[in-house]
Design an enzyme around this catalytic site. Structure first.
Site, PDB file in Angstrom:
ATOM      1  N   ASN A   1      -6.662 -34.824  58.636  1.00 38.95           N
ATOM      2  CA  ASN A   1      -7.415 -34.847  59.890  1.00 38.95           C
ATOM      3  C   ASN A   1      -6.979 -35.945  60.856  1.00 38.95           C
ATOM      4  O   ASN A   1      -7.122 -35.794  62.070  1.00 38.95           O
ATOM      5  CB  ASN A   1      -8.913 -35.021  59.569  1.00 38.95           C
ATOM      6  CG  ASN A   1      -9.734 -35.371  60.782  1.00 38.95           C
ATOM      7  OD1 ASN A   1     -10.023 -34.536  61.625  1.00 38.95           O
ATOM      8  ND2 ASN A   1     -10.115 -36.657  60.886  1.00 38.95           N
TER       9      ASN A   1
ATOM     10  N   TYR B   1       1.434 -35.427  71.706  1.00 38.99           N
ATOM     11  CA  TYR B   1       0.342 -34.843  70.919  1.00 38.99           C
ATOM     12  C   TYR B   1       0.607 -33.375  70.590  1.00 38.99           C
ATOM     13  O   TYR B   1       0.509 -32.952  69.436  1.00 38.99           O
ATOM     14  CB  TYR B   1      -0.958 -34.985  71.705  1.00 38.99           C
ATOM     15  CG  TYR B   1      -2.194 -34.521  70.982  1.00 38.99           C
ATOM     16  CD1 TYR B   1      -2.681 -35.209  69.880  1.00 38.99           C
ATOM     17  CD2 TYR B   1      -2.900 -33.404  71.429  1.00 38.99           C
ATOM     18  CE1 TYR B   1      -3.837 -34.797  69.233  1.00 38.99           C
ATOM     19  CE2 TYR B   1      -4.059 -32.988  70.790  1.00 38.99           C
ATOM     20  CZ  TYR B   1      -4.522 -33.687  69.691  1.00 38.99           C
ATOM     21  OH  TYR B   1      -5.662 -33.277  69.057  1.00 38.99           O
TER      22      TYR B   1
END
Length: 239
Positions: A77, A141
């Site tokens: 995560n 990202y």
């Protein structure tokens, strides 16, 4: 193999807050032994402190986790955004994004894989992003999160025969500190207005989805990418 005989342990990286914390809470509610690796202390489960952007720190943390036995459920995560236009995106930011968002997932999965293999059971969930489909100001990202999608599909093929599944979740806009830092109030309003369900997502929306992928009964779901985005991926949207 009787799955119930395998260790019911869940590891969540970056689980001290936000989406990770919600997933840790979901794991606790399901009766699993939850372990969180994060640079900040976790209020949920067993907390192991580490800088997951650093290979050595991550390795030490994983050794501590596995000293108490194998872990058969993993949620990769942890992540960071590094927002900015291409002309301003530095190579250092690219390296940092790949180290935290991508390399860490490989390192953690490799460490847990022997235990999953011995158990004949494993659940891997990679936290990607809707930004992997394309979003402005997200060069580092989006690239690193798109890489997680590729890893998910490769691992599904390689590990499926071992009883180990690999799936990914692609959150849309979720009300977390990470989202707030990356979007100003005006941009946030534009995003919410573009979501078909007309609200921003909550960490629990993602945790519920992760719980499905992590469940014993999800053994025939493998190599899938589920976008939890309020319908944004159903068409062209401003977010």
């Amino acid at each position: 193999m009787n799955v119930s005989s395998s260790p019911e342990r869940l590891l969540v990286t970056g689980g001290a807050s936000g989406i990770g914390r919600a997933i840790a809470e979901e794991g606790m509610a399901r009766g699993w032994d939850v372990v969180v690796i994060d640079r900040d202390p976790s209020p949920i489960g067993k907390s192991v402190l580490a800088d997951l952007a650093d290979t050595a720190s991550t390795a030490t943390a994983l050794e501590e986790v596995l000293a108490n036995g194998p872990v058969t459920r993993l949620v990769n995560n942890v992540g960071a955004v590094f927002p900015g236009p291409l002309r301003e995106q530095t190579l250092a930011e690219m390296d940092a994004a790949f180290a935290l968002n991508l390399r860490c997932a490989v390192q953690c999965t490799q460490a847990l894989l022997p235990g999953m293999t011995d158990a004949g059971f494993g659940r891997i969930v990679n936290m990607t992003s809707r930004a992997a489909l394309g979003k402005e100001l997200r060069t580092a990202y989006a690239a690193s999160k798109a890489g997680l999608i590729g890893l998910t599909r490769v691992w599904a093929l390689e590990l499926g025969p071992l009883g180990i599944t690999a799936n990914a979740i692609g959150p849309g806009p979720i009300a977390t500190e990470l989202f707030t830092k990356a979007n100003d109030p005006e941009r946030t309003k534009q995003i919410v207005d573009s979501v078909p369900v007309r609200r921003i997502g909550q960490p629990d929306d993602i945790a519920h989805t992760a719980g499905f992928f992590l469940d014993d009964r999800a053994g025939f779901v493998n190599g899938q990418i589920l976008y939890v985005c309020g319908g944004l991926t159903a068409g062209i949207a401003a977010a």
